[in-house]
Design a protein around this motif. Structure first.
Motif, PDB file in Angstrom:
ATOM      1  N   LEU A  68      -0.038  42.491  50.566  1.00  0.00           N
ATOM      2  CA  LEU A  68       0.475  41.128  50.622  1.00  0.00           C
ATOM      3  C   LEU A  68       0.876  40.674  49.219  1.00  0.00           C
ATOM      4  O   LEU A  68       1.871  39.978  49.043  1.00  0.00           O
ATOM      5  CB  LEU A  68      -0.588  40.198  51.218  1.00  0.00           C
ATOM      6  N   ALA A  69       0.120  41.101  48.210  1.00  0.00           N
ATOM      7  CA  ALA A  69       0.427  40.727  46.821  1.00  0.00           C
ATOM      8  C   ALA A  69       1.779  41.294  46.389  1.00  0.00           C
ATOM      9  O   ALA A  69       2.462  40.723  45.553  1.00  0.00           O
ATOM     10  CB  ALA A  69      -0.667  41.224  45.893  1.00  0.00           C
ATOM     11  N   LEU A  70       2.171  42.425  46.979  1.00  0.00           N
ATOM     12  CA  LEU A  70       3.479  43.012  46.672  1.00  0.00           C
ATOM     13  C   LEU A  70       4.594  42.215  47.307  1.00  0.00           C
ATOM     14  O   LEU A  70       5.724  42.243  46.855  1.00  0.00           O
ATOM     15  CB  LEU A  70       3.573  44.407  47.318  1.00  0.00           C
ATOM     16  N   SER A  71       4.261  41.564  48.413  1.00  0.00           N
ATOM     17  CA  SER A  71       5.295  41.074  49.307  1.00  0.00           C
ATOM     18  C   SER A  71       5.483  39.583  49.153  1.00  0.00           C
ATOM     19  O   SER A  71       5.120  38.992  48.152  1.00  0.00           O
ATOM     20  CB  SER A  71       4.905  41.450  50.737  1.00  0.00           C
ATOM     21  N   PRO A 106      10.779  51.748  44.371  1.00  0.00           N
ATOM     22  CA  PRO A 106       9.782  52.824  44.554  1.00  0.00           C
ATOM     23  C   PRO A 106       8.331  52.334  44.454  1.00  0.00           C
ATOM     24  O   PRO A 106       7.460  52.842  45.154  1.00  0.00           O
ATOM     25  CB  PRO A 106      10.101  53.813  43.428  1.00  0.00           C
ATOM     26  N   GLY A 107       8.074  51.339  43.617  1.00  0.00           N
ATOM     27  CA  GLY A 107       6.713  50.822  43.459  1.00  0.00           C
ATOM     28  C   GLY A 107       6.186  50.169  44.722  1.00  0.00           C
ATOM     29  O   GLY A 107       4.980  50.124  44.967  1.00  0.00           O
ATOM     30  N   PHE A 108       7.092  49.644  45.542  1.00  0.00           N
ATOM     31  CA  PHE A 108       6.712  49.022  46.813  1.00  0.00           C
ATOM     32  C   PHE A 108       6.804  50.051  47.938  1.00  0.00           C
ATOM     33  O   PHE A 108       5.943  50.134  48.803  1.00  0.00           O
ATOM     34  CB  PHE A 108       7.674  47.864  47.084  1.00  0.00           C
ATOM     35  N   GLU A 109       7.855  50.835  47.866  1.00  0.00           N
ATOM     36  CA  GLU A 109       8.220  51.741  48.955  1.00  0.00           C
ATOM     37  C   GLU A 109       7.154  52.800  49.224  1.00  0.00           C
ATOM     38  O   GLU A 109       6.769  53.033  50.369  1.00  0.00           O
ATOM     39  CB  GLU A 109       9.555  52.404  48.564  1.00  0.00           C
ATOM     40  N   ALA A 110       6.647  53.423  48.168  1.00  0.00           N
ATOM     41  CA  ALA A 110       5.708  54.536  48.355  1.00  0.00           C
ATOM     42  C   ALA A 110       4.424  54.093  49.075  1.00  0.00           C
ATOM     43  O   ALA A 110       4.039  54.696  50.080  1.00  0.00           O
ATOM     44  CB  ALA A 110       5.387  55.193  47.011  1.00  0.00           C
TER      45      ALA A 110
END
Length: 200
Positions: A68-71, A106-110
């Motif tokens: 959630l912190a990423l999003s 990439p930091g979110f995707e992986a």
């Protein structure tokens, strides 16, 4: 003489929190959700296990907060909110462009790809994911669509769950199958097409 500067406990605490969230995401990417433990997260973050349990009651809670912190908006008492300028087309394009950029990063995707693999294989985890992560975010999106309905910008009888699927399912499919580029133009095209179906 300047004296010794006292450390700021709030700042140190926020640094620890961010280190824990980052460690949780990295470990899910590297070894998969099932193999991640609170001990491993604590070791990677350089904190004691009790520090994690002070803020989260379980491994699942830490992992979901880390995503959630990423999003959108990140975790917090205020919850997730979407922009509301009064113009539903502009607001949806802002959100969809941000989502497309996120999935291309990439930091979110992986870590998200790793979590998706686990969700496919684990119904209990899928239920937790819907309740803790996807559910609240979807509610925020529907709240914005309801506000557009009240303003007469969307059909009053539009099915909002279906509206979200119309917007997001093509994006998820393109991302999941790596079947095409994730660009701002693609985000705008999805919004234009969905609004054709949803306008009064």
């Amino acid at each position: 003489m300047g004296g010794v500067k006292q450390p700021d406990p709030a700042r140190r605490s926020e640094r620890s929190r961010q280190a824990i969230l980052r460690a949780a995401r990295e470990l899910v990417s590297e070894v998969g959700y099932a193999k991640v433990s609170v001990e491993a997260i604590a070791a990677r973050a350089g904190v004691g296990k009790q520090t994690i349990y002070r803020w989260w009651r379980s491994k699942g809670a830490v992992v979901f907060d880390s995503f959630l912190a990423l999003s959108e908006g990140g975790p917090g008492d205020e919850g997730v909110t979407l922009p509301d300028t009064g113009d539903i087309e502009a607001d949806l394009k802002t959100v969809m462009r941000a989502t497309v950029a996120e999935f291309a990063d990439p930091g979110f995707e992986a870590p998200i790809r790793a979590l998706n693999l686990e969700i496919v294989a684990d119904p209990e985890l899928a239920a937790q994911y819907r309740e803790k992560l996807a559910g609240p975010v979807d509610e925020a999106k529907k709240a914005r669509l309801r506000s557009a309905q009240r303003a007469g910008q969307l059909a009053p009888d539009a099915d909002l769950d279906l509206a979200l699927e119309l917007l997001y399912a093509p994006l998820y499919q393109r991302w999941l199958l790596r079947s095409g580029p994730l660009t701002p133009q693609y985000a705008d095209a999805l919004v234009d097409l969905a609004l054709k179906a949803l306008r009064p």
